[in-house]
Design a protein around this motif. Structure first.
Motif, PDB file in Angstrom:
ATOM      1  N   ALA A   1       0.959  -1.068   0.234  1.00 22.50           N
ATOM      2  CA  ALA A   1       0.020  -0.100   0.143  1.00 22.50           C
ATOM      3  C   ALA A   1       0.864   1.199   0.134  1.00 22.50           C
ATOM      4  O   ALA A   1       0.302   2.417  -0.144  1.00 22.50           O
ATOM      5  N   LYS A   2       2.054   1.267   0.050  1.00 16.78           N
ATOM      6  CA  LYS A   2       3.066   2.390   0.178  1.00 16.78           C
ATOM      7  C   LYS A   2       3.127   2.696  -1.175  1.00 16.78           C
ATOM      8  O   LYS A   2       3.068   2.292  -2.255  1.00 16.78           O
ATOM      9  N   PRO A   3       3.224   4.396  -1.446  1.00 18.06           N
ATOM     10  CA  PRO A   3       3.502   4.953  -2.744  1.00 18.06           C
ATOM     11  C   PRO A   3       4.619   4.493  -3.035  1.00 18.06           C
ATOM     12  O   PRO A   3       5.776   3.925  -2.571  1.00 18.06           O
ATOM     13  N   ALA A   4       4.933   4.432  -4.628  1.00 18.28           N
ATOM     14  CA  ALA A   4       5.935   3.795  -5.476  1.00 18.28           C
ATOM     15  C   ALA A   4       7.168   4.271  -4.978  1.00 18.28           C
ATOM     16  O   ALA A   4       8.325   3.468  -4.664  1.00 18.28           O
ATOM     17  N   ALA A   5       7.442   5.759  -4.727  1.00 18.29           N
ATOM     18  CA  ALA A   5       8.653   6.045  -4.326  1.00 18.29           C
ATOM     19  C   ALA A   5       9.201   5.623  -2.708  1.00 18.29           C
ATOM     20  O   ALA A   5      10.401   5.390  -2.464  1.00 18.29           O
ATOM     21  N   GLU A   6       8.227   5.610  -1.986  1.00 19.95           N
ATOM     22  CA  GLU A   6       8.464   4.844  -0.569  1.00 19.95           C
ATOM     23  C   GLU A   6       8.907   3.636  -0.552  1.00 19.95           C
ATOM     24  O   GLU A   6       9.817   2.971   0.149  1.00 19.95           O
ATOM     25  N   LEU A   7       7.997   2.762  -1.439  1.00 24.57           N
ATOM     26  CA  LEU A   7       8.372   1.205  -1.741  1.00 24.57           C
ATOM     27  C   LEU A   7       9.851   1.214  -2.155  1.00 24.57           C
ATOM     28  O   LEU A   7      10.534   0.268  -1.877  1.00 24.57           O
ATOM     29  N   ALA A   8      10.105   1.901  -3.095  1.00 21.90           N
ATOM     30  CA  ALA A   8      11.339   1.817  -3.739  1.00 21.90           C
ATOM     31  C   ALA A   8      12.695   2.289  -2.679  1.00 21.90           C
ATOM     32  O   ALA A   8      13.638   1.513  -2.825  1.00 21.90           O
ATOM     33  N   ALA A   9      12.278   3.298  -2.008  1.00 26.07           N
ATOM     34  CA  ALA A   9      13.301   3.536  -0.870  1.00 26.07           C
ATOM     35  C   ALA A   9      13.665   2.430   0.088  1.00 26.07           C
ATOM     36  O   ALA A   9      14.527   2.217   0.395  1.00 26.07           O
ATOM     37  N   TRP A  10      12.397   1.861   0.235  1.00 24.45           N
ATOM     38  CA  TRP A  10      12.546   0.777   1.334  1.00 24.45           C
ATOM     39  C   TRP A  10      13.328  -0.521   0.750  1.00 24.45           C
ATOM     40  O   TRP A  10      14.295  -1.166   1.455  1.00 24.45           O
ATOM     41  N   LEU A  11      12.920  -0.763  -0.594  1.00 23.86           N
ATOM     42  CA  LEU A  11      13.664  -1.964  -1.268  1.00 23.86           C
ATOM     43  C   LEU A  11      15.200  -1.348  -1.283  1.00 23.86           C
ATOM     44  O   LEU A  11      16.243  -2.295  -1.005  1.00 23.86           O
ATOM     45  N   HIS A  12      15.510  -0.389  -1.726  1.00 27.59           N
ATOM     46  CA  HIS A  12      16.950   0.044  -1.677  1.00 27.59           C
ATOM     47  C   HIS A  12      17.676  -0.126  -0.363  1.00 27.59           C
ATOM     48  O   HIS A  12      18.746  -0.518   0.002  1.00 27.59           O
ATOM     49  N   GLU A  13      16.816   0.698   0.653  1.00 26.22           N
ATOM     50  CA  GLU A  13      17.629   1.006   2.075  1.00 26.22           C
ATOM     51  C   GLU A  13      17.663  -0.639   2.713  1.00 26.22           C
ATOM     52  O   GLU A  13      18.821  -0.833   3.390  1.00 26.22           O
ATOM     53  N   SER A  14      16.689  -1.332   2.617  1.00 21.29           N
ATOM     54  CA  SER A  14      16.715  -2.706   3.296  1.00 21.29           C
ATOM     55  C   SER A  14      18.035  -3.422   2.500  1.00 21.29           C
ATOM     56  O   SER A  14      18.679  -4.258   3.287  1.00 21.29           O
ATOM     57  N   ALA A  15      18.158  -3.636   1.348  1.00 17.28           N
ATOM     58  CA  ALA A  15      19.431  -4.233   0.607  1.00 17.28           C
ATOM     59  C   ALA A  15      20.647  -3.619   1.170  1.00 17.28           C
ATOM     60  O   ALA A  15      21.492  -4.501   1.349  1.00 17.28           O
ATOM     61  N   ASP A  16      20.599  -2.210   1.236  1.00 20.97           N
ATOM     62  CA  ASP A  16      21.696  -1.750   1.789  1.00 20.97           C
ATOM     63  C   ASP A  16      22.298  -2.099   3.146  1.00 20.97           C
ATOM     64  O   ASP A  16      23.465  -2.561   3.526  1.00 20.97           O
ATOM     65  N   ARG A  17      21.246  -2.236   3.942  1.00 15.73           N
ATOM     66  CA  ARG A  17      21.457  -2.449   5.531  1.00 15.73           C
ATOM     67  C   ARG A  17      21.984  -4.080   5.440  1.00 15.73           C
ATOM     68  O   ARG A  17      22.763  -4.075   6.255  1.00 15.73           O
TER      69      ARG A  17
END
Length: 236
Positions: free
Chosen positions: A87-103
């Motif tokens: 249900a997240k907006p596209a930009a927020e979901l993309a940020a989660w995808l990148h940030e979780s991978a980086d962590r």
């Protein structure tokens, strides 16, 4: 086992890059399109991959600190997180995808050899050394890069990864109910036997097609007699 820890580290990094590249620049329309998994949009799938990175990050922390940190609080919580992520907006979901991978990558890079040897427990309840974490992530990012239905095919995946994935899935399927099948990869000569109560069905195809079949994904395999390949039960 044909895969090494170093192989898995390399496949995890490459698969993450391929998946991130596949979704780069997507807006709401692209994210809301159906994925290759029934009932899931691409948003559901990306939320699942992001949540998986955070969950594997829990195992990295477990290995680093010795403090028991399960991947998920519960399967219900995992499903709720995916639903919320979808249900997240596209930009927020993309940020989660990148940030979780980086962590996850940063946490894994900080582990010492002794910490990599620490025992952790997967979501399926298997006790494994932390060195299995990169393999678990490799499976996640490469298979779901295909599931995005964004142009990545099993044939595009690294040959070594495909062979290791086929070995992994076939090993799990040998201990579960299902049809008796003998699979042969015509391009590599690899062969897998799945036991069952029915007469054995022989199937030959490319390594990519055989691996897709084992993973329960769309494939073009037929039996040696030209009939449809038997349907396999769920892999995970």
């Amino acid at each position: 086992m044909r895969r090494t820890f170093e192989d898995a580290l390399s496949w995890s990094a490459a698969g993450t890059g391929r998946l991130l590249g596949a979704v780069a620049g997507w807006g709401e329309e692209q994210y809301l399109a159906p994925s290759g998994l029934p009932g899931w949009t691409r948003k559901h799938l990306v939320a699942h991959v992001a949540a998986n990175a955070d969950a594997l990050g829990n195992l990295v922390r477990w290995a680093a600190t010795g403090e028991k940190t399960p991947m998920y609080a519960s399967f219900e919580q995992r499903d709720a997180d995916i639903a919320a992520g979808s249900a997240k907006p596209a930009a927020e979901l993309a940020a989660w995808l990148h940030e979780s991978a980086d962590r996850l990558a940063a946490g894994a890079a900080a582990l010492s050899p002794g910490q990599w040897a620490a025992e952790v427990v997967t979501a399926q309840g298997r006790a494994v050394p932390a060195t299995e974490i990169p393999w678990l992530r490799s499976r996640e990012v490469w298979v779901h890069a295909v599931d995005l239905a964004a142009g990545v095919r099993f044939a595009d995946l690294p040959t070594g990864f495909l062979a290791a994935l086929a070995d992994d899935i076939a090993g799990k399927r040998r201990n579960a109910p299902g049809p008796a099948v003998v699979l042969t990869a015509a391009d590599t000569g690899d062969r897998w036997e799945l036991p069952g109560e029915n007469d054995v069905t022989a199937i030959t195809g490319s390594l990519a097609e055989v691996t897709a079949y084992l993973a329960g994904r769309p494939h073009a395999l037929t039996t040696t007699g030209g009939g449809p390949a038997p349907t396999l039960p769920a892999w995970l």
